[in-house]
Write a protein that holds these residues in place. Structure first.
Motif, PDB file in Angstrom:
ATOM      1  N   ASN A 293       0.858  -1.176   0.000  1.00 40.40           N
ATOM      2  CA  ASN A 293       0.000   0.000   0.000  1.00 40.40           C
ATOM      3  C   ASN A 293       0.901   1.236   0.000  1.00 40.40           C
ATOM      4  O   ASN A 293       1.606   1.503   0.966  1.00 40.40           O
ATOM      5  CB  ASN A 293      -0.894  -0.030   1.243  1.00 40.40           C
ATOM      6  CG  ASN A 293      -1.837   1.142   1.317  1.00 40.40           C
ATOM      7  OD1 ASN A 293      -1.762   2.068   0.532  1.00 40.40           O
ATOM      8  ND2 ASN A 293      -2.734   1.091   2.280  1.00 40.40           N
TER       9      ASN A 293
ATOM     10  N   TRP B  33     -10.559  -5.381  -0.530  1.00 37.36           N
ATOM     11  CA  TRP B  33      -9.517  -5.031   0.434  1.00 37.36           C
ATOM     12  C   TRP B  33      -9.687  -3.585   0.907  1.00 37.36           C
ATOM     13  O   TRP B  33      -9.642  -3.314   2.111  1.00 37.36           O
ATOM     14  CB  TRP B  33      -8.123  -5.246  -0.158  1.00 37.36           C
ATOM     15  CG  TRP B  33      -7.055  -4.960   0.850  1.00 37.36           C
ATOM     16  CD1 TRP B  33      -6.603  -5.800   1.818  1.00 37.36           C
ATOM     17  CD2 TRP B  33      -6.343  -3.736   1.021  1.00 37.36           C
ATOM     18  NE1 TRP B  33      -5.643  -5.178   2.586  1.00 37.36           N
ATOM     19  CE2 TRP B  33      -5.473  -3.908   2.106  1.00 37.36           C
ATOM     20  CE3 TRP B  33      -6.358  -2.515   0.366  1.00 37.36           C
ATOM     21  CZ2 TRP B  33      -4.621  -2.911   2.557  1.00 37.36           C
ATOM     22  CZ3 TRP B  33      -5.502  -1.518   0.815  1.00 37.36           C
ATOM     23  CH2 TRP B  33      -4.639  -1.712   1.898  1.00 37.36           C
ATOM     24  N   PHE B  34      -9.896  -2.653  -0.030  1.00 36.01           N
ATOM     25  CA  PHE B  34     -10.078  -1.255   0.370  1.00 36.01           C
ATOM     26  C   PHE B  34     -11.308  -1.102   1.262  1.00 36.01           C
ATOM     27  O   PHE B  34     -11.282  -0.356   2.243  1.00 36.01           O
ATOM     28  CB  PHE B  34     -10.179  -0.334  -0.842  1.00 36.01           C
ATOM     29  CG  PHE B  34      -8.835   0.143  -1.329  1.00 36.01           C
ATOM     30  CD1 PHE B  34      -8.122   1.111  -0.634  1.00 36.01           C
ATOM     31  CD2 PHE B  34      -8.286  -0.376  -2.483  1.00 36.01           C
ATOM     32  CE1 PHE B  34      -6.883   1.551  -1.076  1.00 36.01           C
ATOM     33  CE2 PHE B  34      -7.047   0.059  -2.946  1.00 36.01           C
ATOM     34  CZ  PHE B  34      -6.346   1.021  -2.236  1.00 36.01           C
TER      35      PHE B  34
ATOM     36  N   SER C 200      -0.005  -5.184   2.221  1.00 33.67           N
ATOM     37  CA  SER C 200      -1.463  -5.292   2.161  1.00 33.67           C
ATOM     38  C   SER C 200      -1.883  -6.744   2.365  1.00 33.67           C
ATOM     39  O   SER C 200      -1.949  -7.509   1.407  1.00 33.67           O
ATOM     40  CB  SER C 200      -1.971  -4.778   0.814  1.00 33.67           C
ATOM     41  OG  SER C 200      -1.606  -3.443   0.636  1.00 33.67           O
TER      42      SER C 200
ATOM     43  N   GLN D 253     -10.628  -1.889   4.714  1.00 32.76           N
ATOM     44  CA  GLN D 253      -9.798  -0.851   5.341  1.00 32.76           C
ATOM     45  C   GLN D 253     -10.577   0.449   5.545  1.00 32.76           C
ATOM     46  O   GLN D 253      -9.990   1.474   5.844  1.00 32.76           O
ATOM     47  CB  GLN D 253      -8.566  -0.575   4.465  1.00 32.76           C
ATOM     48  CG  GLN D 253      -7.722  -1.783   4.145  1.00 32.76           C
ATOM     49  CD  GLN D 253      -7.125  -2.404   5.386  1.00 32.76           C
ATOM     50  OE1 GLN D 253      -6.466  -1.721   6.171  1.00 32.76           O
ATOM     51  NE2 GLN D 253      -7.355  -3.681   5.584  1.00 32.76           N
TER      52      GLN D 253
ATOM     53  N   VAL E 182      -5.543  -9.612   0.624  1.00 34.08           N
ATOM     54  CA  VAL E 182      -5.997  -9.292  -0.728  1.00 34.08           C
ATOM     55  C   VAL E 182      -6.196 -10.613  -1.466  1.00 34.08           C
ATOM     56  O   VAL E 182      -5.287 -11.438  -1.526  1.00 34.08           O
ATOM     57  CB  VAL E 182      -4.979  -8.413  -1.498  1.00 34.08           C
ATOM     58  CG1 VAL E 182      -5.422  -8.199  -2.942  1.00 34.08           C
ATOM     59  CG2 VAL E 182      -4.747  -7.090  -0.786  1.00 34.08           C
TER      60      VAL E 182
ATOM     61  N   THR F 174      -8.885  -5.785  -5.358  1.00 34.81           N
ATOM     62  CA  THR F 174      -8.550  -4.673  -4.469  1.00 34.81           C
ATOM     63  C   THR F 174      -9.768  -3.967  -3.867  1.00 34.81           C
ATOM     64  O   THR F 174      -9.651  -3.361  -2.805  1.00 34.81           O
ATOM     65  CB  THR F 174      -7.687  -3.656  -5.231  1.00 34.81           C
ATOM     66  OG1 THR F 174      -8.363  -3.306  -6.441  1.00 34.81           O
ATOM     67  CG2 THR F 174      -6.337  -4.260  -5.572  1.00 34.81           C
TER      68      THR F 174
ATOM     69  N   GLY G 192       1.873  -9.195   2.896  1.00 34.99           N
ATOM     70  CA  GLY G 192       1.313  -8.800   1.616  1.00 34.99           C
ATOM     71  C   GLY G 192       1.704  -9.727   0.468  1.00 34.99           C
ATOM     72  O   GLY G 192       1.614  -9.347  -0.691  1.00 34.99           O
TER      73      GLY G 192
END
Length: 140
Positions: free
Chosen positions: A37, A97-98, A44, A101, A47, A94, A71
């Motif tokens: 990231n 994953w975002f 990360s 977060q 993912v 992704t 990661g």
């Protein structure tokens, strides 16, 4: 002295699996990936990653994995299968994953298409990630 250094190196290498590291490129697996990231400079984890191989105009799924605490997916290619020449696609999921977060991204999936020509024994696909951009390259 040379013998003592060899023993120390052997003990250190034998400790890698216990510490969560593979000896060498994922203990012989020909493909690994790594996601970092760029916003905070940290790995990360978690993912989802999918590996596919192109067959004519179609893509066939070979395997999938989830990045670890560093990661990485150190062994993405199917275990015990010989790496064949051809065109492959690694897709990093992704968006999920975002969201985990509490963030947003313009790229919910990042497909990386690459060619395997058999010139090297190990292929590494790093992904440098931010909410509105990414970069990748052929790693080692």
């Amino acid at each position: 002295m040379k013998h003592i250094c060899s023993v120390i190196a052997a003990v250190a290498l034998s400790s890698l699996p216990a510490l969560g590291f593979a000896a060498g490129p994922a203990a012989g697996n020909p493909l690994s990936v790594h996601v970092l990231n760029l916003q905070d400079g940290l790995p990360s984890p978690d993912v989802d990653v999918v590996l596919e191989k192109q067959n004519g105009t179609q893509w066939g799924t070979l395997s999938s994995g989830v990045t670890d605490a560093q990661g990485r997916v150190p062994a993405l290619y199917p275990e015990g299968k010989k790496l064949e020449t051809g065109t492959y696609r690694v897709t990093f999921k992704t968006g999920k994953w975002f969201a985990s977060q509490k963030g947003v991204t313009f790229f919910p999936e990042i497909p990386v298409i690459f060619s395997v020509d058999g010139s090297v024994a190990h292929y590494h696909i790093p992904l440098l990630l931010s909410p509105y951009g990414y970069s990748t390259y052929r790693g080692n």
